[in-house]
Design an enzyme around this catalytic site. Structure first.
Site, mmCIF file in Angstrom:
data_model
loop_
_atom_site.group_PDB
_atom_site.id
_atom_site.type_symbol
_atom_site.label_atom_id
_atom_site.label_comp_id
_atom_site.label_asym_id
_atom_site.label_seq_id
_atom_site.Cartn_x
_atom_site.Cartn_y
_atom_site.Cartn_z
ATOM 1 N N GLU A 182 19.052 44.804 -39.165
ATOM 2 C CA GLU A 182 19.246 45.248 -37.551
ATOM 3 C C GLU A 182 19.089 43.298 -37.186
ATOM 4 O O GLU A 182 18.089 43.435 -35.929
ATOM 5 C CB GLU A 182 17.846 45.719 -37.313
ATOM 6 C CG GLU A 182 18.012 47.081 -38.062
ATOM 7 C CD GLU A 182 16.909 48.088 -37.505
ATOM 8 O OE1 GLU A 182 15.465 47.395 -36.685
ATOM 9 O OE2 GLU A 182 17.080 49.051 -37.379
ATOM 10 N N GLU A 251 19.249 54.252 -41.610
ATOM 11 C CA GLU A 251 17.930 54.409 -41.615
ATOM 12 C C GLU A 251 18.047 55.898 -40.932
ATOM 13 O O GLU A 251 18.292 55.754 -39.594
ATOM 14 C CB GLU A 251 17.495 53.538 -41.618
ATOM 15 C CG GLU A 251 17.069 52.468 -41.849
ATOM 16 C CD GLU A 251 16.187 51.256 -41.890
ATOM 17 O OE1 GLU A 251 15.540 51.779 -40.542
ATOM 18 O OE2 GLU A 251 16.495 50.130 -41.683
HETATM 19 C C1 GAL Z 1 14.186 50.032 -38.765
HETATM 20 C C2 GAL Z 1 13.927 48.491 -39.884
HETATM 21 C C3 GAL Z 1 12.531 49.499 -40.700
HETATM 22 C C4 GAL Z 1 11.816 49.186 -40.128
HETATM 23 C C5 GAL Z 1 11.740 50.908 -39.444
HETATM 24 C C6 GAL Z 1 10.630 51.281 -39.236
HETATM 25 O O1 GAL Z 1 14.680 49.324 -37.479
HETATM 26 O O2 GAL Z 1 15.168 48.310 -40.506
HETATM 27 O O3 GAL Z 1 13.202 47.994 -42.079
HETATM 28 O O4 GAL Z 1 10.970 48.667 -39.789
HETATM 29 O O5 GAL Z 1 12.752 50.028 -38.374
HETATM 30 O O6 GAL Z 1 9.540 52.186 -40.009
#
Ligand code: GAL
Length: 836
Positions: A182, A251
């Protein structure tokens, strides 16, 4: 010309040898990843190896496979692997190669997110603390020392994977990697150096020659051939920056993390399935659940600050390694439905038709004849009837129906066919304790260092401990006015965070702590000073280093001042530049009380001498492992704040005294989700139970150590077993069921009928039907009740088919329950069964 010819010859030979030997390769185009020449819709899930134990890995991976996953995604945890510079650790929970081989043995692929910046609510976002002290360093930008370190670690991991033959072209399971994490939003903030860094990171990664694609998530300008990808609760409208890259959802957040002081976030299974179905219907070809198993932030690995020890995340597999139902089962059914559509999805572009307001059909029609359709209702409130082909379909609000043959609905995201289960934490034993009093440290003693002024905490502790003492002395003359008035002076201590205990002459005078959104704290209160020398001892506690934010490496912790004393004859005294003594860590830590060998000190007391609700106390006990395989936890609700160890292994930080604030008024799955929408546990401890991995126990003589900062009653600590003692199903008449292998090809789709399936954990049987109603029952698992229409024989079929069995199924149709209790109404079966 010749070189061009030679070029095409090489390409030809390469293609030829790949085709003729079927040699392993991973490529991609806009439709999908292509593995060994085969196009795939890939379903992936994040399982972070240090957040469980190696003994748990095979079972977690098997459950992921049974849940329909193709890929396991993990970050690589730099600070776990290189705790001090040049000293590497790849054992135990950090045995990365072993973890990948477990995934390989299960026949799944790996997405390796090397980072090395990983965020992940992990201490310092995965960076080792020593990295901060490399001269001239600035993290995650076009900075020489940082790039050297980042490249060094990335190369080390890639080399390790290559030498173990773990990349897919070598016959291994790793089909893709990730560099950075990110970074787009950071680049947006910092501009040119950020842009240069992105380019460098991509080129650096690509030249490592892994033979598999690289991904950069949330990175709109990801340089070719690196694939940019989307993270979030929903990603259907995202598209990669080039039309020859596949559309990836790296994600899909299955829930959210818990913070100390916060309530527990949950994400309804219906909404998660809806998000994934929308992504797939709109050309998505890779989805990863973040997290599929969240696990535990053991030891001091939680980031934040204030991230809780549990990293359950409301993931499909819970912190303890058990399927979280109905989420796990509902997603399994979704994956089966998606896989039935795969032949059409990977070979055609979708045609989108509007069927009405908020209503859409996405149809994939392949030349081969394969056809798959997704019927979507985006309205959060109303259900809809749509006509598609020549048939009418009912679409519940906020849902997608999947038709793998363009005719029959096999799955709707808002109709859960999987059972739900209610987990119970059953007490199995309490303990008898010994206690050891951690003295309050004081200034100018031999184990302290004295300096002028107030110093930043992490700079001193280098994060080897959460604790740093700041100590000084105040001399009170007999003529101080407050001695006569009784109006004690006010001590004000400003700290950059994260928690602070103030001791005056060895007595706890108060505690203050911050929160994730504002870790800074101020203590300001009257303090009882007496004539002569008064000892001021401030115990500053770090609660995990930040893992996200612009240049989070520069954020401070500890008492940075000002520290003032108001109400003396001379007015307000600023003590910030006085001489302060520093002591790193606790005496108990120096004595290694938490270690198996370190805790036999004469000063442990028990019986009537046992400390009662005393701050700064160590507690010790031994216990035998309870029988069986049920996961174990400690119920810490009688305690305040501190840390826990079993047989020298750190369970993590406990803080049940920090109660959960939030909005726990219940929620509807329908409508845009956010992490505050569906919280539970308000008013109780943010975290009450602490996972004790079975593999850390021996049959007898296990040593449990608790360090308690605030007070609390250890007699209230209990060891509990986590069991699934009741299961429920809530199934609509006419709702498709995707259980097991009922569907082998779309030809079987027609024979689908609505069924309720129940199963108890291995070794248990259905002992009682607690509730059953075919009609219009109300409520949810654990609180079902009859509605205005109820078939009187609702219990019979269930009792007949289920009692005494580990699993059973019952068709959801009027004839099974003695006839239709209310013709014309939409009916369902709600059932709750006990397992014992
Ligand atoms: C995303 C990040 C993950 C984790 C998630 C929140 O933005 O890439 O590593 O932090 O948020 O759980």
């Amino acid at each position: 010309m010749w070189s061009m010819l030679r070029g095409s010859l090489v390409v030809f030979i390469l293609i030829f040898s790949w085709v003729s030997h079927g040699s392993a390769s991973v490529t991609y185009d806009k439709r999908s990843f292509i593995i060994n020449g085969q196009r795939k819709i890939l379903i992936s899930g994040s399982i972070h190896y240090p957040r469980s134990t190696p003994e748990m890995w095979p079972d977690l991976i098997q459950k992921a496979k049974d849940g329909g996953l193709d890929v396991i995604q993990t970050y690589v945890f730099w600070n776990g692997h290189e705790p001090s510079r040049g000293k590497y650790y790849f054992e135990g929970r950090y045995d990365l190669v072993r973890f990948i081989k477990v995934v390989q043995a299960a026949g799944l692929y790996v997405h390796l997110r090397i980072g090395p910046y990983i965020c992940a609510e992990w201490n310092f976002g995965g960076f080792p603390v020593w990295l901060k002290y490399v001269p001239g360093i600035a993290f995650r930008t076009d900075n020489g020392p940082f790039k050297v370190a980042m490249q060094g670690f990335t190369q080390k991991i890639v080399d390790m994977m290559k030498s173990e033959k773990l990349f897919q072209p070598q016959g291994g399971p790793i089909i893709m990697s990730q560099i950075e994490n990110e970074y787009g939003p950071v680049e947006y903030e910092i501009g040119a150096p950020g842009k240069a860094y992105t380019k460098w990171a991509a080129e650096m990664a690509v030249q490592l020659g892994t033979g598999v694609p690289w991904v950069m998530c949330k990175q709109e300008d990801a340089p070719d051939p690196v694939i940019d990808a989307c993270n979030g609760f929903y990603c259907e409208n995202f598209f990669p920056n080039k039309d020859y890259k596949p559309k990836m959802f790296t994600e899909a957040w299955t829930g959210w993390y818990t913070e100390f002081g916060g309530a527990i976030p949950n994400r309804p299974a219906e909404d998660l399935a809806y998000s994934v179905a929308r992504f797939i219907q709109n050309r998505g070809s890779f989805i990863n659940y973040y997290m599929y198993h969240g696990g535990t932030n053991f030891g001091r690995t939680a980031g934040g600050p204030f991230i809780s020890t549990s990293y359950d995340y409301d993931a499909p597999i819970d912190e303890y390694g058990l399927p979280s139902e109905p989420k796990w089962g509902h997603l399994r059914d979704l994956h089966k439905a998606i896989k039935l559509c795969e032949p059409a999805l990977v070979s055609a572009d979708p045609t989108v038709t509007y069927l009405g307001t908020n209503l859409e059909a996405h149809v994939y029609k392949a030349k081969s004849g394969a056809c798959a359709a997704f019927l979507a209702n985006y309205d959060p409130k109303s259900s809809a009837k749509v006509t598609f082909g020549n048939t009418q379909y009912d679409l519940p609000p906020w849902s997608v129906s999947i038709l793998p043959d363009c005719k029959n609905v096999v799955f709707n995201t808002a109709r859960i066919g999987a059972q739900s289960s209610q987990m119970k934490m059953n007490p199995v034993s309490t303990f008898s304790w010994q206690s050891y009093n951690e003295e309050t440290a004081s200034a100018y003693t031999e184990d302290t260092t004295t300096m002028d002024g107030l110093l930043e905490q992490i700079n001193i502790t280098r994060d080897t401990t959460d604790y740093l003492w700041y100590m000084t002395e105040v001399h009170i003359k007999p003529d101080e006015g407050f001695l006569k008035t009784g109006q004690y002076p006010v001590l004000t201590v400003m700290s950059a965070g994260h928690a602070l205990h103030v001791f005056i002459n060895g007595q706890l005078s108060g505690t203050v702590y911050g929160e994730l959104s504002n870790p800074k704290v101020t203590f300001s209160d009257n303090v009882k000073l007496t004539v002569g020398t008064n000892k001021i001892s401030l115990l500053s506690v770090a609660m995990g280093l930040p893992n996200v934010g612009l240049h989070f490496e520069t954020w401070n912790a500890g008492v940075l001042g000002p520290v003032t004393l108001k109400g003396l004859n001379e007015g307000t005294v600023d003590m910030s530049s006085w001489k302060w003594s520093y002591k790193i860590g606790l005496k108990g830590e120096a004595l290694n009380l938490q270690a198996i060998t370190g805790s036999s000190s004469d000063e442990w007391v028990e019986g009537s001498l046992l400390a009662q609700k005393q701050p700064l106390t160590w507690y010790k006990t031994t216990f035998n492992a309870p029988g069986g395989n049920d996961p174990l936890a400690l119920d810490m609700s009688s305690m305040g704040k501190g840390q826990i160890w079993i047989n020298g292994e750190s369970i993590g930080r406990h803080w049940p005294a920090y109660t959960a604030h939030g909005n726990c008024n219940g929620c509807n799955y329908a409508g845009i989700f956010n992490d505050k929408k569906c919280q539970t546990g308000c008013g109780g401890p943010s975290q009450r139970w602490y996972h004790v991995p079975r593999s850390w126990l021996k049959p007898s003589g296990n040593q449990l150590i608790v360090f308690e900062e605030l007070g609390g009653n250890p007699a209230g600590i209990t060891l509990v077993k986590r069991t699934m003692d009741r299961v429920c199903a809530d199934i609509f008449e006419g709702q498709p069921s995707l259980k097991n292998s009922q569907i082998i090809g779309s030809s079987k789709v027609n024979s689908l009928q609505s069924k309720a399936h129940l199963w108890c954990a291995p070794g248990l049987k259905i002992s009682k039907i607690q509730f059953a109603s075919f009609g219009v029952p109300q409520g949810t698992c654990g609180s079902f009740r009859e509605g205005s229409c109820h078939a009187h024989k609702s219990y019979d079929a269930l009792q007949r088919n289920c009692i005494g069995k580990q699993s059973c199924s019952v068709s959801v149709a009027p004839e099974v329950f003695g006839g239709d209790p209310c013709p014309g109404s939409m009916k369902k079966l709600s059932v709750e069964a006990l397992c014992s």
